[in-house]
Design a protein around this motif. Structure first.
Motif, PDB file in Angstrom:
ATOM      1  N   ARG A 196      39.364  43.425  51.905  1.00 45.09           N
ATOM      2  CA  ARG A 196      38.693  43.612  50.632  1.00 45.09           C
ATOM      3  C   ARG A 196      38.464  42.254  49.948  1.00 45.09           C
ATOM      4  NH1 ARG A 196      39.888  47.984  45.863  1.00 45.09           N
ATOM      5  NH2 ARG A 196      38.540  49.311  47.103  1.00 45.09           N
TER       6      ARG A 196
ATOM      7  N   LEU B 155      43.052  40.520  43.186  1.00 50.93           N
ATOM      8  CA  LEU B 155      43.491  41.215  44.405  1.00 50.93           C
ATOM      9  C   LEU B 155      44.516  40.374  45.165  1.00 50.93           C
ATOM     10  CD1 LEU B 155      40.073  42.603  45.709  1.00 50.93           C
ATOM     11  CD2 LEU B 155      42.052  43.989  45.088  1.00 50.93           C
TER      12      LEU B 155
ATOM     13  N   ILE C 234      37.932  39.122  40.398  1.00 49.64           N
ATOM     14  CA  ILE C 234      38.401  40.274  41.176  1.00 49.64           C
ATOM     15  C   ILE C 234      39.137  39.803  42.429  1.00 49.64           C
ATOM     16  CG2 ILE C 234      37.605  42.206  42.611  1.00 49.64           C
ATOM     17  CD1 ILE C 234      35.456  42.713  40.452  1.00 49.64           C
TER      18      ILE C 234
ATOM     19  N   ASN D 160      32.843  37.048  50.613  1.00 46.74           N
ATOM     20  CA  ASN D 160      31.588  36.946  51.359  1.00 46.74           C
ATOM     21  C   ASN D 160      30.389  37.415  50.538  1.00 46.74           C
ATOM     22  OD1 ASN D 160      32.541  35.825  53.783  1.00 46.74           O
ATOM     23  ND2 ASN D 160      33.299  37.810  54.447  1.00 46.74           N
TER      24      ASN D 160
ATOM     25  N   ASN E  84      35.714  40.500  51.775  1.00 46.22           N
ATOM     26  CA  ASN E  84      34.384  41.031  51.493  1.00 46.22           C
ATOM     27  C   ASN E  84      33.878  40.593  50.121  1.00 46.22           C
ATOM     28  OD1 ASN E  84      33.398  42.479  53.763  1.00 46.22           O
ATOM     29  ND2 ASN E  84      34.990  44.007  53.444  1.00 46.22           N
ATOM     30  N   VAL E  85      34.777  40.552  49.151  1.00 51.05           N
ATOM     31  CA  VAL E  85      34.371  40.081  47.822  1.00 51.05           C
ATOM     32  C   VAL E  85      33.933  38.619  47.914  1.00 51.05           C
ATOM     33  CG1 VAL E  85      35.216  39.539  45.505  1.00 51.05           C
ATOM     34  CG2 VAL E  85      35.793  41.739  46.556  1.00 51.05           C
TER      35      VAL E  85
END
Lengths: 509, 509
Positions: A26, A67, A63, A32, A29-30
């Motif tokens: 996760r 995380l 974010i 990227n 992905n954020v």
């Protein structure tokens, strides 16, 4: 089914690792997604999009930070560090632990203050450079130095603050190694450049003079990428004011720029960015989303761009092979010989003041100067107000030229306005590592000249894929170097390479 | 300072609203970031990028969902609903409450199952369409119908499930209104189209026949956008297989497509997408990040694209004004008169089977057919296996043509493969609203023909900015319509508009 084999702690560990991996993916992905937004901003975003884009990027960054630094991440790390894991799992835990420790050690307010100060520093630096007015930039630079010192103090109060900052860009090569390498470059390149300066040889300087249409340059840049084996299904070429490459193993894009009077510049810059993108494309697909599918740090990345730019793109066989293609796009090059092209691509300019325009040798003295200055800035041995004079003195000492303005002196580079102290050395370390890797590749594959002349890059690239790219962050940088080359990191091969190449070019005995 | 004025509950409410707004902005930024990723995917992403992009989008979507449905959002909503707020704050709370209620009412597993099923349905639909094999698509369509019924049941167990699905696209216009409007369109357009069919008038059909170079078409598309006043500092034009527009008030981009044999198609499609982007660009900058700076729902958005496409781009004065520009790009149009161009742009094709190729009149019968079929599908009155026959019967009944294949029948549109039941009606509602808004604008500004002929769109656009765009989601759709036009939503103006325009074109008495 019961077995006697030693087993991980059973479902507990597997569950924990799965939850951990999901969290890591996760975060990845954020990050990227933010990469796509930044590519968009540099390449296609309309001018007025900035305010919204800044907010989008800031949200994604928050974010990602939340995380990573959440209690759950810490708990999972602790649990997993006490568990039996595979080597690959251990590597993922190691990488995230490092990021977690760093990001949790610095108070949010300080991160925010640094972020605000750099946002403010950038326009000040730009104005200072445009108006050649160091005073404009000095106060905010001083503030950034203080904040970054404070930042380093939080990360590791016992360490040399500059070492802490350097480790942000290059976490596994320690500062002593970097320093040793840079000192050796300085000590050996200064006399080599002096010898070149004293040489009677004058390399052809007008092989690529003239005007070169941008569209034709772009077509040629695509030819270059074709010839190097760039996978267009996983990439694209665009223009950007400051060329860069970005993306993932599924989509690694290259940007370049065209200057009508500098064809050679667009070719070498394209090859350089190809090297970066080609590394990214070699990362394993199934590692996407964790450090196993992510590239090692700046020096290794730069080793890939420099290997292709210098060891391939500035080699004699490359120009023997590629010149006919260049002549098809630019019939004006009909009279240029491969040897002239090779010489033009390797001229040493000892009177150049600008890092990004430097040749393969003087480049490292530009870096050494920045390295020495930023070390002293961070340690407090050098005051911001004294930077211009020290800068100019060092240029005179190492390169024999003295900048007449700060715009072409200590204001030329953007990095300090980003608060990026400790970044510059990775450029030189990348070149040094490129030579070590290239030597190891030739050691295994034999002389690659013929392949390069024939535009056959599969063997070289296969070696890089196998020994560097496919491993992602499975190994630390020293481990990766050791595995790929059988040796620890060393400047030997770089110095051999430049001695031989420039000794031959400039007829030094 | 103490005052006697009624006051909000003091700092508590302000704090709560601030925290709420921050959360809303974060959700909005995540969603806008996803919008950039989708634009990139459609327009520039290399082919092989899909797996990584799918993961990035899925992560952003999960994060947005979690932020919205978090307990803290619910707590803040409750607290704010008990507080005294400004009208604008109330609007933001209203919009987020609606989204919160919907998203918290549906179990995560169902959302995931729908998402997986649609991911699987899309290739099935594509294959079914390519091979004209409805059986290929039927099972997954059946599954989607069931899942969406279940979804609706969760959102509101007491409501007509189709009304619940419709309200996902159009939350403030109730289904009865939509149904009333669509029935009226059906009842009045069928005889109008019949009359046209019976008319002796044959509109010039070859004004735009020939081959039109893509690059010249692109240049002309840019001319069109220039002429309409598109702000290039906040937008860009690219090509995409299925034209769309996307972005924010800072960066609203248009895509279009070019077909060498269909110049008119690229012009009208570009104007249509301009209408969407122009709405987005009219949203207030300072509302960015909350519903105050976001557009109303699909019908209002479509009203903006249709207003520009039809009321401007298919008008006689537009072609009188624009044809000279088109002739500069395409000298082959030298002999075409403005009247011929106008007629070509407004031919009614009663034998066309394909929605996206339909004219301004028959278009709505395509929608009515889908509306009637999907209502019955969701209610359970129609079995999936019977869709092709019912579809074909209705085409015969309303349009007098019967599809010979399902590929050009019930498989033509992508929407059901997305599980998007209830989406189609908003297209027609948009056209109807476009006519109502255009009439209100002319009521206030006077006849706009001369402006349109002169390429002067500031007055019309100013009216739209003031009466529609600037309000974002400040008002519900019925409130917005009432404020802009002084009336509630009505099909009167659309029917007047088509009666007059097509009565004149086809010489109906």
């Amino acid at each position: 089914m019961a077995t006697d084999q030693a087993e991980p702690e059973g479902d507990g560990t597997e569950d924990a690792y799965e939850r951990f991996e999901e969290r890591v993916q996760r975060i990845s992905n954020v990050s990227n997604a933010a990469g796509v937004l930044r590519w968009d901003q540099e390449v296609v975003m309309p001018e007025a999009g900035t305010p919204a884009r800044a907010q989008q990027l800031s949200t994604l960054s928050s974010i990602g930070h939340e995380l990573l630094t959440a209690d759950e991440t810490g708990d999972l790390l602790e649990e997993l560090e006490d568990s039996e894991l595979s080597g690959e799992q251990e590597a993922v835990v190691r990488e995230i632990r490092r990021q977690y420790d760093r990001e949790t050690s610095v108070p949010g307010e300080l991160v925010e203050e640094i972020s605000e100060t750099t946002a403010n520093a950038h326009p000040k630096w730009k104005k200072a450079k445009e108006e050649d007015d160091f005073e404009e930039f000095a106060p905010v630079l001083e503030k950034l130095v203080e904040l970054k010192r404070e930042y380093a103090e939080h990360v590791d109060p016992d360490a040399d603050p500059y070492a802490v900052l350097f480790s942000e860009y290059e976490p596994y090569l320690d500062l002593e190694t970097a320093e040793r390498v840079l000192e050796r470059l300085r000590d050996e390149l200064v006399p080599l450049i002096d010898a070149i300066d004293d040489s009677d040889v004058d390399l052809a300087t007008d092989a690529f003079s003239g005007e070169f249409d941008d569209d034709d340059q772009e077509a040629l840049a695509r030819d270059v990428l074709d010839s190097l084996g760039y996978d267009w299904d996983r990439g694209r070429l665009d223009t950007a004011p400051h060329p860069f490459s970005s993306g993932t193993q599924f989509d690694a894009r290259v940007t370049t720029r065209f200057d009508e009077e500098d064809l050679l510049g667009s070719i070498t810059s394209t090859i350089h960015e190809f090297g970066h993108a080609n590394y990214t494309l070699g990362l394993p697909d199934d590692g996407y989303g964790t450090p196993l599918g992510e590239s090692r740090d700046l020096s290794v990345h730069e080793s890939q761009s420099r290997l292709w730019e210098n060891h391939v793109g500035r080699s004699r066989p490359f120009w023997e092979g590629f010149l006919p293609t260049a002549r098809e796009r630019f019939p004006g090059l009909a009279e240029v010989t491969p040897e002239e092209a090779y010489e033009a691509a390797n001229q040493v300019y000892d009177d150049n003041l600008i890092r990004v325009e430097a040749d393969e040798l003087t480049y490292h003295l530009h870096i050494v100067i920045r390295f020495e200055i930023e070390r002293e800035l961070i340690s407090g041995d050098l005051a911001v107000e004294d930077v211009p004079e020290v800068w100019n003195d060092k240029y005179e000492e190492y390169l024999g030229v003295r900048p007449e303005t700060d715009a072409e002196g200590c204001l030329q580079d953007i990095h300090w306005s980003h608060g990026s102290f400790g970044y510059f050395p990775t450029y030189s370390l990348g070149s040094v590592l490129a030579a070590q890797l290239y030597a190891a590749a030739e050691d295994e594959l034999g002389d690659l000249s013929e392949d390069i002349r024939d535009g056959e890059f599969d063997e070289l690239n296969g070696w890089l894929r196998e020994n560097v790219h496919q491993h992602g962050c499975r190994y630390t940088t020293p481990e990766l170097i050791e595995r790929a080359t059988g040796e620890s990191f060393t400047a030997d091969y770089f110095l051999e390479y430049v001695d031989e190449k420039y000794g031959d070019l400039y007829d030094l005995s």
